[in-house]
Design a protein around this motif. Structure first.
Motif: not given
Lengths: 367, 836
Positions: A15-27, A76-85
């Motif tokens: 789940p912490l792979q880059a593709e996975q994180v990006a997918a979560m963010r994009d979802d 990676r996760v932090g960046e994704a969460r920031g983008a989501v927020s």
């Protein structure tokens, strides 16, 4: 940045792979964008940014990573969460603005609806005109003098050179109190105020006296047993008829407009000598023959009778205790009602005294 | 005064081309004010000629009327010289009579065009005119029949009818009695155009002798001059000459008979009223005296009058035969049978004339002149002129006897400095002008031999016809009017620094604006009332407001009193508005009322000096107190219903609020207490009080009007009114208001609901709360009143919102609660209030 990690378990960290994180963010971003209102956005927020959202869960797993991998995954996760927020905030702002816009639109009113929840009050046009005249003279440094309506005969007549047998007394049909030998009258003019002023003050005197007066006239469109007058009195050294003329010219212009001058005609009043009738240039046709066809205001004469005036008779000064050798005076008087009718075009005097609110409320609270 | 222009021109040689309008304008500028300019014939155009009726054939018509088919000689006026055939419906003429004919092409007043037209089987070529058709009279019973000597047929009829005459009617001021004559008007006209003037009174008269009709003047002060002449063998039935009748008529008098017309004519000519007695009916000498007590006289107007001992009468042996100078008596009136005329031309004391005229309510042309002052020197001339005209047109002879009793009073001379006219007018007028102008009006002018006062001047003796000229300023007016009032320059005087409006003047404006802001409309009413108005307000008989100043000559006997209350006026006006369809009305009026002082009579002082301060005090004390009142009526719809919700009608509280709002505006606390006072509802009436220096002062009353009062004035039940004494209110107005201090600390709000007996006034409960709450209390407001089962019978619940605030800190709950408890305790102990 440190060197590459090589010793972690690839299964555990999927789940912490880059593709996975990006997918979560994009979802998440897609879900927010799909929310059509704040309620849907709230649900999307719970799904994608809440405690149980994939990114939140992924975040928890960072601790399970080998230390070498934690930093990279955390970043990676932090960046994704920031983008989501940020996406959530942006979408929230958009939807809130939309919601507010909708609310404001729903609150539309018909602004052409009537708004008069209370009736307006007003002051009587004669009061307004009296105040206006008073202000004109106060602006010149004069003062406003007053006196009672029920007046002593001596002040209304004798002191003004109207002796008991003066023919002019028949010119002013007087209301007498009962019994008549009480020597009290309803004042026939505001002139007793002049007498009172001279009796109570020493010159120089510059006063204007507006007030209510009475004569036994019939009550019709142009006459009333009660009407309103304004008189002016000046007593000073070196006063002349030219000062009288200058004052009345100024007064006429302030009342009726630029260029409205006055003219004097010889007349007779017991309290003045010389005496004059004062006419003013017709403010409708401006005294220009033919300028207004059949001028009704002045009947084509170009002049309108406005009032009476003159140099205060030295006999009056004497009776009122003013040194007639040292001082000279002038006085003038005109009808407030009549002046008002000129200015407003009112044609029936009775409208002023009937109390019909449709008339009185037409003039507001100041002239 | 009506002056035919041709008559003016008889004495004043005015420029030939001078128009009447220009003449009238000049005389107006000189002080004889143009009232109207009449041109009687101005509306008639085309041929209007004298005709002689040659034949007239009466022809009965089917409609019952009889018309006359006439032939009329109109000379060459019709262009042919042949008689003119005219149909005429009148019957008051005969063949041979001279008549007035308008020929085809003529236009009569009203745009009535005359043409030859077929009527009653004839071609009527013109019209025989009545005076009504010519616009010179109302007589339409018949056509005008001219005197036999009126002129040749075919001549223009206008001069005969006076249609070419122009008449100027002047308004003559009381000081210019000389202008109540053609003699006087013409003198002014001649002066105005620098034309020569021929005085009609300048005629030789026979000297006085002892042969005239005997006259005894017992009161020379009342009748300084009495001239009598006698005409005998006179034919009283002889007609007045046409020219004389015409002039008399143009001057506004009615021709009656030769004798009357002649006396009127000479009065118009000279200004001197003349009286003619039927000499055959006189008994013994004429005596002039004051009337005896109880003496009576029937005057020419047929009125039997009781005379006053101040009236001047002319008597003969039969007693009073005339009110001297005012009106003659019936017993010696001239008639058709009169053959001897005794002519009286007398000068009478103007004051006595004025008093007699006023006493007997007699106005006459003679009296009007005699009371204003006639030239006392022309009695002989006037009497001689009358005698001449009577004998010229009525035959007979003038008796040689000339009675003249007394001598005319002489005018006092007046001295003025040369500089006075210019100094008064405010423009330079040189001494030559002063002298010339005074001479132009007939004064005898003597220059000082040496300059007195360093300026020099003149001693002026006014002419006999100017008794009005007594003071230097009278002469100033004469000089300035001749120089021209229109030449007086225009200079605005500069007064010393003023102080603006007085405190009361400013307060009154504020009061008016405050009422307008409350939605009230100001009205002005007559201050006259009668018992009926007080009755309609339900005032008890002993109500002090019924004690009024009464008028001795009210316009209406139903309203003979000067009001003590403004309520009748505003209530009536409110009823009028509602009657005219207003749904609701809020009116106010401010004005003085009058409270009798009963300290009269007011003294009458002399005018040769200022009365002393003590004298003035006595004068002012005798004048009724006249406090300034305010009254307002609020009736019917107060706030209209609308899309916003329901509206409401005015009620008692709106009236009380008027007083409270005025108090707030002027910084005066108005206390309200329950009261009973008409015209208010006995259970809905508030007495309004303000604190005075040492005791409370009554400001007035407010509340709901009594149902009877509403009913009587056509107002809906529930209408409210207020009347207060503004003088009291203004006397307490705060002149300098201290700036308020207020706390920025947070507020603590506490509500309390208290149950009290129904009869306890809310204001008392509030006062008790206020007192108990202490200084932390910022404000208190009653926001609900409840009566019902939860309050209990005979009880009510009052809900108050209290706001507490400290100057220096946030109040704790405990502090606010303690203050609230103290307030409630105070109310409990004061009025037995129980917290709900």
């Amino acid at each position: 940045m440190s060197g590459p990690n090589t010793d972690y378990d690839p299964v555990e960290v999927t789940p912490l792979q880059a593709e996975q994180v990006a997918a979560m963010r994009d979802d998440a971003v897609a879900a927010f964008a799909a929310a059509r209102d704040l309620d849907e956005l709230k649900l999307a927020r719970l799904d994608h940014a809440g405690d149980r959202s994939p990114l939140a869960l992924a975040n928890r797993e960072i601790g399970a990573l080998p230390p070498q991998a934690r930093k990279e995954a955390g970043q990676r996760v932090g960046e994704a969460r920031g983008a989501v927020s940020r996406a959530l905030a942006e979408r929230t702002a958009v939807l809130e603005a939309e919601a507010e816009q909708r609310m404001l639109e729903e609150e539309t009113v018909d602004v052409t609806l009537p708004t008069g929840r209370r009736r307006p009050g007003s002051r009587h046009p004669l009061t307004l005109m009296g105040d206006y005249i008073a202000d004109l003279f106060v602006a010149m440094g004069w003062e406003v003098a007053e006196g009672p309506v029920l007046e002593a005969e001596w002040l209304n007549f004798d002191a003004l050179n109207l002796g008991p047998d003066h023919p002019a007394r028949t010119m002013q049909d007087t209301f007498w109190t009962d019994p008549a030998d009480d020597h009290l009258v309803l004042r026939t003019h505001t002139s007793p105020v002049q007498a009172r002023t001279m009796l109570s003050r020493t010159p120089p005197i510059y006063v204007i006296c507006p007030g209510r007066v009475f004569r036994t006239d019939p009550y019709d469109a142009t006459h009333s047993p009660m009407f309103h007058q304004v008189e002016g009195l000046v007593v000073d050294e070196g006063i002349t008829m030219a000062h009288l003329k200058g004052t009345l010219d100024h007064f006429a212009q302030q009342m009726f407009g630029e260029g409205i001058t006055t003219r004097f005609r010889p007349s007779y009043f017991p309290f003045t000598e010389p005496s004059a009738e004062v006419d003013m240039v017709c403010f409708v046709c401006r005294g220009v023959p033919g300028a207004v066809e059949d001028c009704r205001t002045c009947r084509g004469e170009g002049w309108i009778e406005w009032g009476g005036c003159g140099v205060v008779n030295p006999r009056v000064l004497r009776a009122c205790g003013v040194d007639s050798e040292r001082y000279r005076g002038f006085a003038f008087g005109m009808g407030i009602d009549r002046s008002f009718m000129f200015r407003s075009g009112a044609e029936d005097l009775r409208a002023l005294l009937e109390g019909d609110v449709r008339f009185a409320s037409a003039f507001g609270t100041d002239w | 005064m009506r002056a035919p222009v041709s008559w003016i021109r008889e004495y004043a040689a005015l420029p030939a081309g001078l128009g009447s309008a220009e003449l009238a304008a000049k005389l107006t500028a000189l002080g004889l004010k143009l009232e109207s300019l009449e041109r009687p014939g101005a509306e008639i155009t085309g041929p209007l000629v004298i005709g002689r009726v040659l034949t007239m054939e009466p022809e009965p018509q089917k409609n019952g009327k009889t018309i006359n088919w006439c032939t009329v000689d109109v000379g060459d006026a019709n262009g042919t010289g042949d008689p003119q055939g005219i149909v005429c419906g009148a019957h008051n003429f005969a063949p041979g009579d001279l008549v007035v004919v308008v020929l085809p092409g003529g236009v009569l007043p009203g745009g009535f065009e005359i043409s030859a037209r077929k009527t009653y089987g004839h071609v009527s070529a013109g019209m025989i005119c009545s005076s009504r058709e010519l616009g010179i009279g109302d007589d339409h019973d018949g056509i005008i029949v001219l005197p036999a000597d009126a002129g040749e047929p075919g001549r223009d009829a206008r001069p005969v009818l006076g249609l070419d005459e122009e008449v100027i009617e002047f308004e003559i001021n009381p000081d210019r009695a000389y202008a109540l004559s053609l003699r006087g008007v013409a003198r002014e006209a001649a002066m105005g155009f620098a034309s020569s003037y021929a005085d009609p009174c300048n005629r030789p008269v026979p000297a006085a002798n002892d042969d005239g009709y005997p006259v005894l003047v017992e009161d020379p002060a009342g009748c300084p001059v009495f001239v009598a002449r006698t005409v005998t063998g006179f034919d009283a039935t002889a007609p007045s000459p046409d020219w004389l009748q015409r002039r008399v008529r143009l001057a506004g008098m009615r021709p009656i008979s030769l004798a009357v017309d002649v006396t009127n004519y000479v009065m118009l000519e000279t200004g001197r009223p003349i009286h003619g007695y039927d000499g055959d009916r006189l008994r013994g000498p004429l005596v002039v005296r004051r009337a005896a007590t109880g003496e009576r006289l029937t005057t020419l107007d047929g009125v039997d009058r009781e005379l006053s001992t101040e009236d001047l009468v002319v008597c003969d042996d039969s007693g009073a035969i005339g009110l001297g100078g005012v009106m003659g008596g019936e017993t010696t009136e001239m008639s058709d049978a009169t053959s001897t005329v005794v002519i009286e031309a007398a000068h009478w004391d103007p004051v006595s004339m004025f008093r007699t005229g006023k006493r007997h309510r007699l106005t006459s042309e003679a009296g009007k002149r005699n009371e204003r002052g006639v030239d006392p020197t022309i009695c002989e001339m006037a009497a001689d002129r009358v005698a001449e005209l009577l004998t010229t047109y009525g035959g007979g002879t003038v008796s040689p006897g000339v009675t003249v009793v007394g001598t005319p009073p002489t005018a006092e001379s007046i001295r003025i400095g040369y500089d006075l006219p210019g100094a008064v007018a405010g423009m330079p007028i040189d001494s030559e002008t002063v002298v010339a102008d005074l001479q132009a009006i007939g004064c005898h002018v003597e220059r000082d031999s040496d300059g007195v006062d360093g300026v020099g001047g003149v001693t002026v003796t006014p002419p006999s016809w100017r008794p009005d000229l007594t003071d230097p300023y009278d002469l100033v007016e004469e000089v300035v009017r001749i120089v021209g009032y229109d030449r007086v320059p225009s200079v605005v005087p500069v007064p010393p620094v003023g102080r603006g409006l007085t405190r009361d003047q400013r307060l009154r404006r504020r009061i008016g604006r405050t009422l307008a802001a409350l939605g009230c409309v100001e009205v002005v009413s007559f201050p006259f009332v009668g018992d009926e108005a007080f009755g309609a307000l339900g005032l008890p008989d002993d109500d002090p407001r019924r004690h009024t100043v009464r008028l001795s000559n009210p316009l209406s006997t139903e309203k003979p009193q000067y009001t003590t209350t403004l309520l009748p006026g505003v209530i009536e006006a409110a009823g009028r508005n509602l009657g005219r369809g207003a749904l609701g009305v809020s009116l106010f009026e401010t004005g003085t009322v009058a409270i009798p002082t009963d300290r009269g009579p007011a003294p009458i002082y002399g005018v040769d000096r200022r009365p002393s301060t003590a004298e003035l005090e006595k004068l002012f004390e005798a004048i009724p107190a006249q406090p300034l009142h305010l009254a307002a009526v609020l009736s019917g719809e107060h706030d209209p219903a609308g899309w916003w919700g329901t509206g409401r009608d005015a009620d008692w509280s709106d009236a009380v609020e008027v007083a409270r709002e005025l108090g707030r505006e002027l910084g005066v606390a108005v206390r309200v207490e329950q009261a009973e006072q008409m015209p208010w509802h006995p259970s809905r009436c508030a007495r309004l009080l303000v604190a005075g220096a040492d005791r409370e002062l009554e400001l007035g009353f407010a509340g709901e009007l009594h149902p009877h009062v509403c009913h009587a004035h056509g107002l809906p039940r529930g209408s409210a009114a207020v009347e207060i004494d503004l003088d009291v209110l203004m006397s307490r107005a705060l002149d300098v208001r201290p700036a308020p201090e207020f706390s920025l600390q947070p507020v603590a709000k506490e509500d309390v609901a208290l149950v009290v007996d129904d009869g306890v006034p809310a204001s008392v409960v509030e006062a008790a709360l206020r007192e108990g709450a202490g200084e932390l209390l910022e404000s208190i407001r009653l926001f609900d009143v409840y009566t019902g089962p939860q309050a209990g019978a005979g009880k009510k619940s009052l809900a108050f919102a209290l706001r507490f605030r400290a100057a220096d800190r946030t109040l704790t709950e405990a502090e606010a609660g303690a203050a609230r408890a103290a307030a409630v305790a105070s109310a409990a102990s004061a009025v037995g209030a129980v917290q709900r």
